[in-house]
Design an enzyme around this catalytic site. Structure first.
Site, PDB file in Angstrom:
ATOM      1  N   SER A  41       0.819  -1.220   0.000  1.00  0.00           N
ATOM      2  CA  SER A  41       0.000   0.000   0.000  1.00  0.00           C
ATOM      3  C   SER A  41       0.849   1.266   0.000  1.00  0.00           C
ATOM      4  O   SER A  41       1.955   1.292   0.551  1.00  0.00           O
ATOM      5  CB  SER A  41      -0.879  -0.018   1.253  1.00  0.00           C
ATOM      6  N   THR A  89      -5.327   2.580  -7.278  1.00  0.00           N
ATOM      7  CA  THR A  89      -6.648   2.379  -6.657  1.00  0.00           C
ATOM      8  C   THR A  89      -7.535   3.561  -7.028  1.00  0.00           C
ATOM      9  O   THR A  89      -7.168   4.718  -6.788  1.00  0.00           O
ATOM     10  CB  THR A  89      -6.500   2.239  -5.130  1.00  0.00           C
ATOM     11  N   HIS A 106     -13.382  -2.700  -2.565  1.00  0.00           N
ATOM     12  CA  HIS A 106     -12.539  -2.303  -1.426  1.00  0.00           C
ATOM     13  C   HIS A 106     -13.026  -2.988  -0.143  1.00  0.00           C
ATOM     14  O   HIS A 106     -12.956  -2.413   0.943  1.00  0.00           O
ATOM     15  CB  HIS A 106     -12.584  -0.775  -1.276  1.00  0.00           C
ATOM     16  N   LYS A 156      -7.468  -0.721  -9.715  1.00  0.00           N
ATOM     17  CA  LYS A 156      -8.143  -1.467  -8.644  1.00  0.00           C
ATOM     18  C   LYS A 156      -9.424  -0.744  -8.238  1.00  0.00           C
ATOM     19  O   LYS A 156      -9.372   0.447  -7.905  1.00  0.00           O
ATOM     20  CB  LYS A 156      -7.207  -1.589  -7.439  1.00  0.00           C
ATOM     21  N   TYR A 193      -1.997   5.370  -4.158  1.00  0.00           N
ATOM     22  CA  TYR A 193      -3.072   6.337  -3.915  1.00  0.00           C
ATOM     23  C   TYR A 193      -2.591   7.629  -4.536  1.00  0.00           C
ATOM     24  O   TYR A 193      -1.510   8.122  -4.184  1.00  0.00           O
ATOM     25  CB  TYR A 193      -3.309   6.536  -2.412  1.00  0.00           C
TER      26      TYR A 193
HETATM   27  C1  FNR Z   1      -7.661  -2.115   2.783  1.00  0.00           C
HETATM   28  N1  FNR Z   1      -7.686  -1.965   1.396  1.00  0.00           N
HETATM   29  C2  FNR Z   1      -6.789  -1.097   0.801  1.00  0.00           C
HETATM   30  N2  FNR Z   1      -6.753  -0.983  -0.555  1.00  0.00           N
HETATM   31  C3  FNR Z   1      -5.858  -0.169  -1.168  1.00  0.00           C
HETATM   32  O1  FNR Z   1      -5.853  -0.095  -2.399  1.00  0.00           O
HETATM   33  N3  FNR Z   1      -4.958   0.536  -0.399  1.00  0.00           N
HETATM   34  C4  FNR Z   1      -4.931   0.491   0.945  1.00  0.00           C
HETATM   35  O2  FNR Z   1      -4.113   1.130   1.589  1.00  0.00           O
HETATM   36  C5  FNR Z   1      -5.896  -0.326   1.583  1.00  0.00           C
HETATM   37  N4  FNR Z   1      -5.960  -0.399   2.958  1.00  0.00           N
HETATM   38  C6  FNR Z   1      -6.808  -1.301   3.568  1.00  0.00           C
HETATM   39  C7  FNR Z   1      -6.783  -1.426   4.948  1.00  0.00           C
HETATM   40  C8  FNR Z   1      -7.572  -2.405   5.565  1.00  0.00           C
HETATM   41  C9  FNR Z   1      -7.513  -2.560   7.048  1.00  0.00           C
HETATM   42  C10 FNR Z   1      -8.392  -3.265   4.792  1.00  0.00           C
HETATM   43  C11 FNR Z   1      -9.201  -4.353   5.415  1.00  0.00           C
HETATM   44  C12 FNR Z   1      -8.437  -3.101   3.424  1.00  0.00           C
HETATM   45  C13 FNR Z   1      -8.580  -2.779   0.573  1.00  0.00           C
HETATM   46  C14 FNR Z   1      -7.945  -4.115   0.182  1.00  0.00           C
HETATM   47  O3  FNR Z   1      -6.913  -3.943  -0.733  1.00  0.00           O
HETATM   48  C15 FNR Z   1      -8.980  -5.060  -0.459  1.00  0.00           C
HETATM   49  O4  FNR Z   1      -9.612  -4.426  -1.537  1.00  0.00           O
HETATM   50  C16 FNR Z   1     -10.036  -5.513   0.542  1.00  0.00           C
HETATM   51  O5  FNR Z   1      -9.459  -5.809   1.792  1.00  0.00           O
HETATM   52  C17 FNR Z   1     -10.758  -6.740  -0.002  1.00  0.00           C
HETATM   53  O6  FNR Z   1     -11.802  -7.105   0.809  1.00  0.00           O
HETATM   54  P1  FNR Z   1     -11.708  -8.224   1.956  1.00  0.00           P
HETATM   55  O7  FNR Z   1     -10.942  -9.377   1.378  1.00  0.00           O
HETATM   56  O8  FNR Z   1     -11.009  -7.581   3.105  1.00  0.00           O
HETATM   57  O9  FNR Z   1     -13.139  -8.492   2.220  1.00  0.00           O
END
Ligand code: FNR
Length: 380
Positions: A120, A170, A273, A249, A144
């Site tokens: 990330s 993303t 997400h 994404k 980001y």
């Molecule tokens: C994320 N996700 C996420 N996505 C991204 O592009 N950059 C990020 O910094 C983050 N940070 C983040 C923190 C936390 C705590 C979670 C749970 C999720 C989203 C992640 O990449 C992904 O899309 C989701 O977690 C998918 O869903 P599930 O598998 O958690 O249900």
């Protein structure tokens, strides 16, 4: 030790939770409430989170038997590289909220299991520190977009220099979601400094910091994180800036998949997400079939949101995903037992996937894609 012909042997302690609900419960016991709720929670009334699960539960598949499944091949190929398992670590920010080793523990687990790792932008450790731990392992950098665009371009260049193999942009986070759980207890992980890794070491960010553009680095991160001005016009600029493949994404609409292909995008991640951004959105799995249809194999289509078991992964792969990204499950594993916990979670998912493929009469990803699914209507 869990072992069968094709399942990889893996030592898992008796008390390590196997299913998702138990993983979540165990992480809740361990973590401070704010940290736990930040991981668990979603946007608004969590309709999107529920839709993710409903989508998985509404698909059932029909196995075809007496095929030889004595050997199961789960390998996939992405951007010319072959991987033994059809998984990817989804980018998850601020891993020091779960464990002091944060992303360093996760990349260690990822490289041991040979599963690609997406780091990330808002990681606790910098992209260079993470790369150093596993220089030869396949890593993607999740971007980001910054309000100050030069910071984004600087991060892309750093990722390229540090050996990352793809940029994952993303696009569903123009602003942070309306996270009621965090709001209720006034929890803001960004303002706690856990997201500093990639910013404090960035030359452009530092220059602006020293020039007095920001009062401090947290102020600077907060100023840069929302990027509501990002549009399709930026994609061309990003593609021009880097030789690396660029993935988007957060794609849910087939029209956006078509626009992405027209913009020369190299891969898509179908995702909402994990229900953390926009509430009231269709389950990510429900978006997948229409997208794989329009993409028609031209670029890889990855998938995430709500994959909490090997059977879930099986269904997403059967609906056309080329690989499945795992989010919350590994984060809970990290909270419970650091690097080992991350490995346990991924191996449980993997071994359940292999069991499912064997029982369903599918011995390769190609055969898995031919599995017939039936959609039941159990929407709420
Ligand atoms: C994320 N996700 C996420 N996505 C991204 O592009 N950059 C990020 O910094 C983050 N940070 C983040 C923190 C936390 C705590 C979670 C749970 C999720 C989203 C992640 O990449 C992904 O899309 C989701 O977690 C998918 O869903 P599930 O598998 O958690 O249900």
């Amino acid at each position: 030790t869990i072992q069968s012909k094709d399942k990889e042997p893996h030592e898992i302690k008796q008390d390590f939770p196997v299913n998702f609900d138990n993983l979540e419960a165990k992480a809740k016991e361990i973590l401070p409430l704010g940290n736990f709720e930040y991981i668990r929670g979603g946007a608004g009334q969590e309709q999107t989170m529920r839709n993710n699960r409903i989508a998985f539960e509404s698909y059932a598949f029909i196995p075809q038997l007496l095929n030889d499944t004595s050997s199961i091949d789960t390998s996939i190929s992405l951007f010319g590289i072959s991987f033994p398992k059809p998984f990817i670590f989804a980018p998850v920010g601020m891993n020091m909220l779960e464990h002091p080793d944060g992303e360093l523990a996760v990349i260690r687990a990822a490289s041991k299991l040979n599963i690609p790792y997406a780091l990330s932008t808002v990681s606790s450790y910098s992209l260079e520190e993470v790369a150093e731990v596993a220089p030869d392992h396949t890593k993607f950098f999740q971007l980001y977009w910054s309000k100050e665009e030069e910071i984004s371009f600087s991060m892309i260049s750093r990722a390229e220099a540090a050996g990352y193999r793809a940029i994952v942009l993303t696009i569903d986070t123009t602003v942070s979601g309306w996270r009621t759980g965090d709001l209720k207890i006034n929890f803001s992980p960004l303002s706690q400094g856990f997201a500093k890794g990639n910013y404090v070491n960035d030359p452009i960010f530092r220059k602006n910091l020293l020039n007095g553009s920001y009062e401090n680095y947290i102020d600077g991160i907060l100023k840069n994180i929302d990027h509501a001005h990002l549009t399709w016009a930026h994609i061309e600029k990003i593609k021009k800036h880097t030789k690396l493949p660029v993935l988007l994404k957060g794609i849910l609409h087939p029209n956006d998949a078509v626009k992405a292909l027209e913009s020369g995008i190299d891969g898509l991640i179908v995702s909402n997400h994990g229900g953390r951004q926009l509430d009231g959105v269709i389950g990510s799995l429900d978006a997948l079939p229409n997208i794989t249809k329009v993409v028609n194999g031209r670029v890889p289509v990855l998938f995430d949101s709500g994959v909490y078991s090997g059977v879930d992964a099986f269904k997403a792969l059967a609906l056309g995903a080329d690989a499945v990204c795992i989010g919350r499950p590994y984060v809970y594993g990290l909270a419970i037992a650091g690097e080992q916990g991350v490995q346990n979670v991924m191996m449980n998912l993997y071994n359940e996937l292999v069991t499912t493929m064997t029982l369903a009469g599918t011995s390769s990803m190609e055969e898995l894609k031919k599995v017939e699914l039936v959609k039941r209507n159990n929407q709420m």
